[in-house]
Design an enzyme around this catalytic site. Sequence first.
Site, PDB file in Angstrom:
ATOM      1  N   LYS A   5       0.757  -1.195  -0.099  1.00  0.00           N
ATOM      2  CA  LYS A   5      -0.066  -0.028  -0.038  1.00  0.00           C
ATOM      3  C   LYS A   5       0.946   1.370   0.045  1.00  0.00           C
ATOM      4  O   LYS A   5       0.637   2.186  -0.847  1.00  0.00           O
ATOM      5  CB  LYS A   5      -0.853   0.052   1.181  1.00  0.00           C
ATOM      6  CG  LYS A   5      -1.897  -1.224   1.253  1.00  0.00           C
ATOM      7  CD  LYS A   5      -2.749  -0.947   2.464  1.00  0.00           C
ATOM      8  CE  LYS A   5      -2.012  -1.066   3.744  1.00  0.00           C
ATOM      9  NZ  LYS A   5      -1.071  -2.215   4.049  1.00  0.00           N
ATOM     10  N   GLU A  58      -1.522   5.471   6.142  1.00  0.00           N
ATOM     11  CA  GLU A  58      -2.074   4.940   7.305  1.00  0.00           C
ATOM     12  C   GLU A  58      -3.231   5.709   7.917  1.00  0.00           C
ATOM     13  O   GLU A  58      -3.231   6.289   8.964  1.00  0.00           O
ATOM     14  CB  GLU A  58      -0.992   4.932   8.411  1.00  0.00           C
ATOM     15  CG  GLU A  58       0.405   4.329   8.070  1.00  0.00           C
ATOM     16  CD  GLU A  58       0.271   2.806   7.934  1.00  0.00           C
ATOM     17  OE1 GLU A  58      -0.821   2.207   8.175  1.00  0.00           O
ATOM     18  OE2 GLU A  58       1.262   2.113   7.674  1.00  0.00           O
ATOM     19  N   CYS A  73       1.213 -20.512   3.416  1.00  0.00           N
ATOM     20  CA  CYS A  73       0.972 -21.632   2.148  1.00  0.00           C
ATOM     21  C   CYS A  73       1.382 -20.697   0.854  1.00  0.00           C
ATOM     22  O   CYS A  73       1.358 -21.562  -0.245  1.00  0.00           O
ATOM     23  CB  CYS A  73      -0.474 -21.753   2.104  1.00  0.00           C
ATOM     24  SG  CYS A  73      -1.619 -20.462   1.549  1.00  0.00           S
ATOM     25  N   TYR A  89       3.650  -8.812  13.013  1.00  0.00           N
ATOM     26  CA  TYR A  89       2.423  -9.183  11.786  1.00  0.00           C
ATOM     27  C   TYR A  89       3.059 -10.184  10.668  1.00  0.00           C
ATOM     28  O   TYR A  89       3.858  -9.927  10.076  1.00  0.00           O
ATOM     29  CB  TYR A  89       1.794  -7.981  11.127  1.00  0.00           C
ATOM     30  CG  TYR A  89       1.146  -7.080  12.196  1.00  0.00           C
ATOM     31  CD1 TYR A  89      -0.177  -7.308  12.802  1.00  0.00           C
ATOM     32  CD2 TYR A  89       1.583  -6.095  12.882  1.00  0.00           C
ATOM     33  CE1 TYR A  89      -0.777  -6.708  13.559  1.00  0.00           C
ATOM     34  CE2 TYR A  89       0.980  -5.327  13.811  1.00  0.00           C
ATOM     35  CZ  TYR A  89      -0.453  -5.622  14.018  1.00  0.00           C
ATOM     36  OH  TYR A  89      -0.952  -4.908  15.085  1.00  0.00           O
TER      37      TYR A  89
END
Length: 192
Positions: free
Chosen positions: A26, A93, A152, A177
């Site tokens: 982003k 943000e 994955c 995170y």
Amino acid sequence: MFIEPLVGSGKRGWIEVICGSMFSGKTEELIRRLKRAKIANLKVEIFKPAIDVRYDEIKIVSHDENAIHSTPIDNSQKILLLAQDVDVVGIDEAQFFDDEIANVCDELALRGIRVIVAGLDMDFMAKPFGQMPFLMAKADYVTKLHAICMKCGSIANYSYRIIPNEAQIMLGAKNAYEPRCRVCFTLDGALE
């Protein structure tokens, strides 16, 4: 694919929202668009929430360490005061801003300013984050970016918190995170 609108004979503003999970690019996309506006000799002002000091107190910095100068602010209304005589306003943000950020962006667009906003669309519990749903609703263009699931390798649009903390706002990066796909996010109990 995002297509930049053409400004007609009158100065028209609009709102672009760049959203997605942590590590989806982003801020990188925000910086790219803002740098292109500067190359076009447009007057650009860039803002970020004062609480975001993860990489730099002044600059907006992506996880890839791409950076651009900004003005840290603690109240979205200040953007209206500081964004005088500009063509483009960038805001990073946005989920950390107060309840007026969507109205501020709307006012800027009505003034004929192109507003580019980046932020997390969901928090670590997969709930809409802050004012992002309102910004997305008011936006003329929405770009949703995806990361890669750290478990994955599928596309990821969830921000999984890997350290225990129940607070909605917790600044962090790779130490706190990781991006997850829907299945891996759910399997780890985040959506229970």
